[in-house]
Design an enzyme around this catalytic site. Sequence first.
Site, mmCIF file in Angstrom:
data_model
loop_
_atom_site.group_PDB
_atom_site.id
_atom_site.type_symbol
_atom_site.label_atom_id
_atom_site.label_comp_id
_atom_site.label_asym_id
_atom_site.label_seq_id
_atom_site.Cartn_x
_atom_site.Cartn_y
_atom_site.Cartn_z
ATOM 1 N N ASN A 181 0.828 -1.199 0.000
ATOM 2 C CA ASN A 181 0.000 0.000 0.000
ATOM 3 C C ASN A 181 0.867 1.255 0.000
ATOM 4 O O ASN A 181 0.891 2.001 -0.977
ATOM 5 C CB ASN A 181 -0.933 -0.012 1.211
ATOM 6 C CG ASN A 181 -2.089 0.955 1.047
ATOM 7 O OD1 ASN A 181 -2.020 1.857 0.219
ATOM 8 N ND2 ASN A 181 -3.140 0.772 1.814
ATOM 9 N N ASP A 182 1.635 1.446 1.072
ATOM 10 C CA ASP A 182 2.420 2.676 1.190
ATOM 11 C C ASP A 182 3.404 2.862 0.029
ATOM 12 O O ASP A 182 3.603 3.972 -0.435
ATOM 13 C CB ASP A 182 3.194 2.668 2.512
ATOM 14 C CG ASP A 182 2.248 2.627 3.704
ATOM 15 O OD1 ASP A 182 1.137 3.179 3.587
ATOM 16 O OD2 ASP A 182 2.617 2.044 4.726
ATOM 17 N N VAL A 183 3.983 1.753 -0.471
ATOM 18 C CA VAL A 183 5.026 1.885 -1.497
ATOM 19 C C VAL A 183 4.465 2.222 -2.876
ATOM 20 O O VAL A 183 5.228 2.465 -3.806
ATOM 21 C CB VAL A 183 5.906 0.616 -1.593
ATOM 22 C CG1 VAL A 183 6.656 0.371 -0.296
ATOM 23 C CG2 VAL A 183 5.106 -0.602 -1.988
ATOM 24 N N VAL A 184 3.135 2.223 -3.021
ATOM 25 C CA VAL A 184 2.546 2.642 -4.300
ATOM 26 C C VAL A 184 1.609 3.831 -4.096
ATOM 27 O O VAL A 184 0.884 4.214 -5.003
ATOM 28 C CB VAL A 184 1.740 1.490 -4.969
ATOM 29 C CG1 VAL A 184 2.661 0.335 -5.296
ATOM 30 C CG2 VAL A 184 0.601 1.026 -4.091
ATOM 31 N N ALA A 191 1.872 2.630 7.397
ATOM 32 C CA ALA A 191 2.066 4.021 7.819
ATOM 33 C C ALA A 191 0.732 4.680 8.183
ATOM 34 O O ALA A 191 0.697 5.803 8.664
ATOM 35 C CB ALA A 191 2.768 4.817 6.725
#
Lengths: 468, 92
Positions: A394-397, A435
């Site tokens: 999730n956070d990395v995209v 996050a």
Amino acid sequence: MSRTLYDLIGLAAGVAFILALKGLSHPKTARRGNMIGAFGATLATIVVFFFVVAPKTGVAHALPLHHLGWILGAMAVGLAIGVPAARKVQMTQMPQLVALFNGVGGGAAALVAIVEYLHLGSGATKAEVIFTVFTVIVGCVSFSGSIITFMKLQELMTTRPVIFPAGRFIIAATLVSVIGVGGWVVAALGTTPLLILAGLSLLFGVLFVLPVGGADVPIVISLLNAFTGLTVAASGYVLDSVLLIIAGTLVGASGTILTRLMAEAMGRSLFGTLFGAFTAKPQAATGAAEERPVRSGSPDDVAILLNYARRVVIVPGFGLAVAQAQHTVRELADLMISKGIDVAYGIHPVAGRMPGHMNVLLAEANVPYDQLEEMDEINPTFSQTDVAIVIGANDVVNPAAENTPGCPIYGMPILQVANAANVIFLKRSMRPGFAGIENELLYDPKTMLLFGDAKASLTKVVSALKAL
Amino acid sequence: MEPIAVISIFVLAVFVGFEVVSKVSSTLHTPLMSGANAIHGVILVGAIIVADHSSTNLELGLAVAAIVLATINMVGGFVVTDRMLEMFKGKK
């Protein structure tokens, strides 16, 4: 054994540690490097039983060491705890275990300093007391800080930054009192001030790590690792051990560089990571956003989309590892390749819970190394990609990292899956990532969501794709 | 030990530490951190020395605790790093 021979063997162990770090920096030599390090550590541990180091306030006694039974018994207990923990831990829980091992190392260094201080009493020189104070402070901070990072990673407590009223003030006040009491110990030389110092340092370690957001925790572990190294070096001065000075300094220096490299890979400044909780603006309430419509699909919809794609990029995240779906995703990739589809994995540097973690997890599932592409290689290709499948990431995209100044992950480089023609998210729920930030991409018209356990969903997609 | 000798060792070791890890790909960050972590487990040597020195039960008790913790750090660290690196084997 003579002092010279003892010191020479210590030097040999120090050289082994240098070779170990050098080896660990390259994929081909990494495993051998680790073996060399283990050899050096074993050598150093054996030698210490054959030479009695005279205490500063006394003369050396004859071999064997005093309290030999206690020493060997304690080592046996350590082995009985450490080895099974290291053998049984799942690869997904690796970051926690590293944090925990680092914490106990810091705790050990602080205890060593306290014991030697109690023993020396008023016989200690000023320099020795200063080094002791340093070791106790930093060792205790590393210990309690690592315990908190462990709890965050194990999700025993919230992974979001913990911010309390006047937090900045309380942390600053604690730090000032730590330094003040440290000065008191140096001036007054007592057992009580030293114990107060240890207690305050433990408290400071907790307060220091609480405001750090979940995604930044690996950077903190790396920093605490470097700290522990420095405490070992300081102990080396007090205990007259060249080996401890070399080994501790090496870890302190390389740990500092590694921390900076990690922060760079995540697009964070070290300062921003450690003090981000104080400077970040509060986020807009996300409650309303969760009511918005999303497009969810069935495994068949996903299979059809994949069947007509020419290029598919798989973006694996921590959720994939939690669901133990590495093997299923490889099965899906193999099936697509057999249908002539171009398949690649886009690996974010911090996919998983710490840098390089995802590479370890996929290697475990025998995913061919040449299909793994790093972020810089894969990002320009998303515009020619028909489908990007995001599995448990999730956070990395999350485009918020590029377009929402002030959000906790702003500035972190991301995999630009939004440039692909279609995006498929495999998710368990609409819960935000580690996050704790809402992802706008989930509401994009070209996004399709497939809810459910990643492994179960992928298995269904594989059978649907086989049937087509 | 002479202070100047200690300072020399320290400064040189800092530079060596910087130098050996200056270029490392993010793939290896996790094992490298874990390996460096295992190396500082060598504080076990210090824990054994202070256990030998200890003359009261309090000192011995704290030293024994330090030995347990340091052993976990050192042995656990090397074993877990090896497990990680084992998986990189045979690639490419």
